[in-house]
Design an enzyme around this catalytic site. Structure first.
Site, PDB file in Angstrom:
ATOM      1  NE  ARG A   3      -3.876  -2.130   0.307  1.00 47.14           N
ATOM      2  CZ  ARG A   3      -3.683  -3.395  -0.075  1.00 47.14           C
ATOM      3  NH1 ARG A   3      -2.571  -3.749  -0.711  1.00 47.14           N
ATOM      4  NH2 ARG A   3      -4.600  -4.307   0.148  1.00 47.14           N
ATOM      5  CB  SER A  21      -8.879  -1.674   4.413  1.00 47.80           C
ATOM      6  OG  SER A  21      -9.237  -2.985   4.074  1.00 47.80           O
ATOM      7  CD  GLU A  30      -6.078   0.651   2.250  1.00 49.89           C
ATOM      8  OE1 GLU A  30      -7.211   0.862   1.771  1.00 49.89           O
ATOM      9  OE2 GLU A  30      -5.544  -0.459   2.289  1.00 49.89           O
TER      10      GLU A  30
END
Ligand code: EPU
Length: 321
Positions: free
Chosen positions: A188, A237, A307
């Site tokens: 990520r 998320s 995130e």
């Protein structure tokens, strides 16, 4: 409108764009929260994007609004949506290094994808052409530019692994090409320069990987349906998974499933999904994110990193968490 905004607005109009004043961002984000953007504009090619960069106002790119928490105070400056040429797809065969075409005539090659294309559209187009390469994006509801910046991924894989190179515009309006190595993808994360806007992405595609990828994608889509609250507004998320563990498991273990702040709630179905039950403000969601982060830290000494990204004006000290 201030002189500065009026001047910028005129510049955008002269370059063929139609800026919208005080655009309500709650309309565009998956969380359905956030105040107005000073100017919202659809940009169709690199010349128009360079004109936006030339205004000297802060520029925020709105991908699909599926990973972005916009503050209740809204966004100062210009919010850009990539349209037109930024949503095109073409192919380059290995034997033909210069020309682009509408299809791939060899069994493997490069797909050149505009950064404003939705992940789901790219997947559907590759699926129709019998090409594998972007299976990691299945069920990830963003745009290709966002997928590069965040190195989006799922159990199927990480998008960065498919990327060959990326074309991006820098804040001074110049355009640069960055290889996957230069972007140093990891979980990520990429090292896309600050303020750079991805305009086009070249990814490796192949007929050979299609069948295997297709079945992994189908399995993954069914898994998501059974484990994630896809019927409620959220940004997927909320936190990245910490090394060797999962944010959802930790938040559940901290006893926070179903916890609420105003209209924001931690999903009963998946604890890393923070949903808007209908009346949430950006501040409710922020407060819940902070509470989850602090509680998990107090109980397990694991510091979760968001995130989702924050945009707009926030009180001092809010971000980064
Ligand atoms: N878990 C719990 N309680 C929960 C939720 C999860 O104990 O409330 C446990 C699960 O039982 C499992 C583990 O945590 O053992 C991992 O959960 P899951 O398989 O649902 O995957 P995840 O790590 O939470 C990641 C991606 C998702 C992607 C899924 C499936 C991240 C941060 N998230 O979630 O991506 O859809 O795998 O591929 O890496 C996104 O990035 O927005 C996103 C939704």
């Amino acid at each position: 409108m201030s002189w500065e905004l009026a001047g910028a607005s005129l510049k955008l109009i002269m370059a063929g764009m139609e800026p919208v004043k005080d655009a309500p961002m709650a309309k565009y984000g998956y969380w359905r929260v956030g105040g107005p953007a000073d100017l919202l504009v659809d940009v169709h090619d690199e010349a128009q994007l360079a004109a936006v960069m030339d205004t000297d106002l802060p520029v925020t790119v709105l991908g699909n609004g599926s990973n972005l928490l916009v503050s209740d105070a809204g966004i100062r400056g210009i919010v850009v949506r990539l349209r037109g040429t930024f949503r095109e797809l073409s192919y380059r065969d290995p034997s033909n290094s210069s020309g682009l075409s509408s299809h791939l005539s060899s069994e493997a090659g490069l797909a050149l994808v505009g950064a404003g294309m939705m992940n789901s559209v790219l997947l559907a187009r590759l699926d129709k052409a019998g090409l594998g390469g972007a299976g990691s994006l299945a069920g990830v509801p963003g745009t290709i530019g966002g997928a590069v910046k965040m190195n989006a991924g799922t159990r199927v894989g990480e998008f960065g692994d498919a990327v060959a190179f990326v074309r991006a515009m820098l804040p001074n309006g110049s355009v640069t090409n960055l290889t996957a190595d230069q972007l140093a993808f990891r979980y990520r994360h990429s090292t896309l320069p600050d303020g750079a806007i991805v305009t086009r992405v070249a990814i490796w595609v192949s007929q050979l990987s299609y069948a295997e990828e297709r079945s992994a994608v189908e399995e993954h889509v069914a898994y998501r349906k059974s484990t994630q609250p896809l019927d409620q507004p959220s940004c997927g998320s909320t936190f990245k998974n910490p090394p060797g563990d999962s944010a959802g498991r930790l938040i559940e273990a901290a006893g926070l499933k179903g916890a609420r702040e105003g209209g924001a709630m931690i999903s009963e179905k998946h604890a890393n999904f923070f949903v808007n039950t209908g009346s949430a403000t950006a501040n409710d969601i922020y407060t819940l994110i902070k509470r989850a982060r602090d509680t998990v830290y107090e109980q397990f000494e694991v510091l979760l990193e968001p995130e989702v990204r924050a945009a707009g004006e926030w009180p001092d000290g809010c971000w980064p968490l």
